[in-house]
Design an enzyme around this catalytic site. Structure first.
Site, PDB file in Angstrom:
ATOM      1  CE1 TYR A  38      -9.451 -12.479 -18.438  1.00  0.00           C
ATOM      2  CE2 TYR A  38      -8.873 -10.729 -19.979  1.00  0.00           C
ATOM      3  CZ  TYR A  38      -8.893 -12.069 -19.645  1.00  0.00           C
ATOM      4  OH  TYR A  38      -8.354 -13.000 -20.502  1.00  0.00           O
ATOM      5  CB  VAL A  40      -3.090  -6.683 -12.120  1.00  0.00           C
ATOM      6  CG1 VAL A  40      -1.664  -7.104 -11.846  1.00  0.00           C
ATOM      7  CG2 VAL A  40      -3.170  -5.156 -12.282  1.00  0.00           C
ATOM      8  CD  GLN A  41      -1.844 -12.121 -10.062  1.00  0.00           C
ATOM      9  OE1 GLN A  41      -2.097 -13.239 -10.484  1.00  0.00           O
ATOM     10  NE2 GLN A  41      -0.598 -11.728  -9.807  1.00  0.00           N
ATOM     11  CG  ASP A 100      -6.089  -4.302  -2.406  1.00  0.00           C
ATOM     12  OD1 ASP A 100      -6.451  -5.495  -2.418  1.00  0.00           O
ATOM     13  OD2 ASP A 100      -4.895  -3.965  -2.383  1.00  0.00           O
ATOM     14  CB  ALA A 101      -9.885   0.925  -4.364  1.00  0.00           C
ATOM     15  CG  HIS A 124      -3.365  -8.408  -1.848  1.00  0.00           C
ATOM     16  ND1 HIS A 124      -2.271  -8.618  -1.044  1.00  0.00           N
ATOM     17  CD2 HIS A 124      -3.497  -7.056  -1.960  1.00  0.00           C
ATOM     18  CE1 HIS A 124      -1.745  -7.449  -0.711  1.00  0.00           C
ATOM     19  NE2 HIS A 124      -2.474  -6.494  -1.238  1.00  0.00           N
ATOM     20  N   GLY A 153       0.539 -11.044 -13.005  1.00  0.00           N
ATOM     21  CA  GLY A 153      -0.256 -11.940 -13.832  1.00  0.00           C
ATOM     22  C   GLY A 153       0.384 -12.174 -15.186  1.00  0.00           C
ATOM     23  CD  GLU A 248      27.920  -4.910 -14.969  1.00  0.00           C
ATOM     24  OE1 GLU A 248      28.762  -5.742 -14.611  1.00  0.00           O
ATOM     25  OE2 GLU A 248      28.175  -3.679 -15.064  1.00  0.00           O
ATOM     26  CB  SER A 270      36.350  -9.264 -11.629  1.00  0.00           C
ATOM     27  OG  SER A 270      35.853  -8.124 -10.941  1.00  0.00           O
TER      28      SER A 270
END
Length: 349
Positions: A38, A40-41, A100-101, A124, A153, A248, A270
Site C-alpha cells: 500500500y 506507490v501503486q 521490486d526489492a 511492472h 498511483g 513555462e 510565436s
C-alpha cells in the site's frame, strides 16, 4: 477491439466502450483481489477497484505507516485489511504491488499461497523478466498477468475521481486457467484505465526502466539543471531562470502538448519560438540519442535491474536515498521553484 493506426503501424487496443465496467465486474464477481503493498501503486489501484464494485482486500504489515494510511482510507482491520499472510490466504488474485526489492524478499511467502487457479498480478515486468536475479518463478498452475498504468498511483486515483482514465499496458505471461487475458483486461478496467494496449513483461520493463531514467525523470531533470545553470551563470536571476526553464514548460506548454500534440503546441507559439525550436530540436536529438542507446542496452543486459536490486536491498538504502533526494530538494533551482509555486494565484490566500 479498437484499431489504432500509427502512420501505417496498426495496433489493437481495448477500450471501456467494448469492455465496459459491467463486463469487468462480471468477470471478477467470484474473485477476491488481495492488494499486497500500500505504497506507490497500491492505494490508487485498490481504491479504484473498491469504488468499481470489486471485492478487494489489503495485505499490509500491521503497525506500519502504510497500515495506518489504509485505515485512514477506509479499509477495516479484520474485514478488508489484514496482515499479509492472511490476505494471501483469502485472495484469489494477488496484486503484487510492493517495491521490486520487497517483492524479492516476500516471494517465498507469496509462492506458498499461490495455489492452482489463482492469479498473480504485477504492474511492472521487473520481477518476472529478471527472474534470474529476483528468483520470482511462479508455479505452472497459476495465471501470471500484468496491468501497468502509465503514471503514478496518485495520478491514477486523481484521474479516476475526475471521471478520466490513465492509459495502461497489459500482458499475459502465463495462462494456466484459459482466463488469464480476460482477468487481466477486467482488472485493467477496474483499476481505472483509459484504454489498454497489449505488451509483454519484457517490453514493459525495458520501456519502463528506459522511460524513468530518460524523458520521464532522469533526462528531464538533467536538462532542467543544465539550462538553469547556464542562465544563472549568464547573470539571470533564479526567478527568471526557473520560469524560463521549468514553469513555462509545465504550466503553459506541456498542457498544450497533452491536449493536441507537440506540433499543435508549436503552432500556438510565436513564429520566433517556432523558428528556434525547429532549428534546435534535431541537435538535441542527435546529442542525446547515444545516451539513450547506452541506457537501453544497460536495461536490456540487466545492469540496471541488478543495480536497483543491489542498492535497494541494503539496510541503509532509505537513508542514502533520502540524502540524494535532499540534494535535489535543497538545490537552488528547486528552492526557486518552491517560491515560484507559492506565488501562483491558486496558492495565494
Amino acid at each position: 477491439m479498437a484499431q489504432l493506426n500509427f502512420g501505417g503501424v496498426v495496433e489493437t487496443v481495448v477500450t471501456r466502450e467494448e469492455f465496459p465496467l459491467s463486463k469487468a465486474q462480471e468477470v471478477l464477481k467470484n474473485e477476491t483481489v488481495a492488494v499486497i503493498g500500500y505504497g506507490v501503486q497500491g492505494p490508487g489501484q485498490a481504491l479504484n477497484q473498491r469504488d468499481n464494485g470489486v471485492n478487494v482486500i489489503i495485505g499490509q504489515r500491521k503497525n506500519s505507516k502504510t497500515w495506518d494510511k489504509a485505515v485512514a482510507d477506509g479499509w477495516v482491520p479484520g474485514e478488508t485489511l489484514f496482515e499479509i499472510e492472511e490476505a494471501l490466504e483469502r485472495g484469489t488474485v494477488f496484486c503484487y504491488l510492493l517495491s521490486d526489492a520487497a517483492q524479492i524478499a516476500l516471494w517465498p511467502t507469496v509462492k506458498k499461497h499461490l495455489t492452482a487457479g489463482k492469479a498473480l498480478y504485477f504492474s511492472h515486468g521487473f520481477g518476472i523478466t529478471f527472474n534470474d536475479q529476483t528468483g520470482i518463478i511462479p508455479p505452472a498452475d497459476v495465471d501470471v498477468i500484468l496491468v501497468a498504468p502509465k503514471g503514478s498511483g496518485t495520478s491514477l486515483r486523481r484521474m479516476f475521481l475526475q471521471g478520466r482514465g490513465l492509459n495502461s499496458s497489459y500482458a499475459v505471461y502465463q495462462d494456466a486457467t484459459g482466463k488469464a487475458r480476460e482477468r487481466a483486461i477486467a482488472l485493467g478496467i477496474a483499476v481505472g484505465s483509459g484504454y489498454l494496449f497489449e505488451t509483454n513483461f519484457k517490453k514493459e520493463v525495458y520501456s519502463d526502466l528506459t522511460g524513468e531514467r530518460g524523458t520521464l525523470m532522469g533526462a528531464i531533470q538533467g536538462i532542467f539543471a543544465a539550462q538553469y545553470q547556464v542562465l544563472r551563470d549568464a547573470g539571470h536571476t533564479p526567478s527568471e531562470a526557473f520560469n524560463e526553464t521549468v514553469e513555462e514548460l509545465t504550466q503553459s506548454l506541456m498542457p498544450l502538448v497533452a491536449e493536441n500534440g507537440m506540433d499543435w503546441m508549436y503552432a500556438n507559439c510565436s513564429t520566433t519560438a517556432q523558428r528556434g525550436a525547429l532549428d534546435w530540436w534535431k541537435k538535441f536529438r542527435d546529442a542525446t540519442a547515444p545516451v539513450f542507446k547506452e541506457l537501453y542496452e544497460s536495461v536490456a543486459t540487466g545492469k540496471e535491474s541488478q543495480r536497483s536490486i543491489d542498492s535497494n536491498s541494503q539496510p541503509d538504502y532509505r537513508e542514502k536515498l533520502d540524502a540524494e533526494l535532499k540534494e535535489l530538494h535543497d538545490s537552488e533551482m528547486w528552492q526557486a521553484g518552491k517560491t515560484v509555486r507559492s506565488l501562483r494565484p491558486e496558492n495565494q490566500k
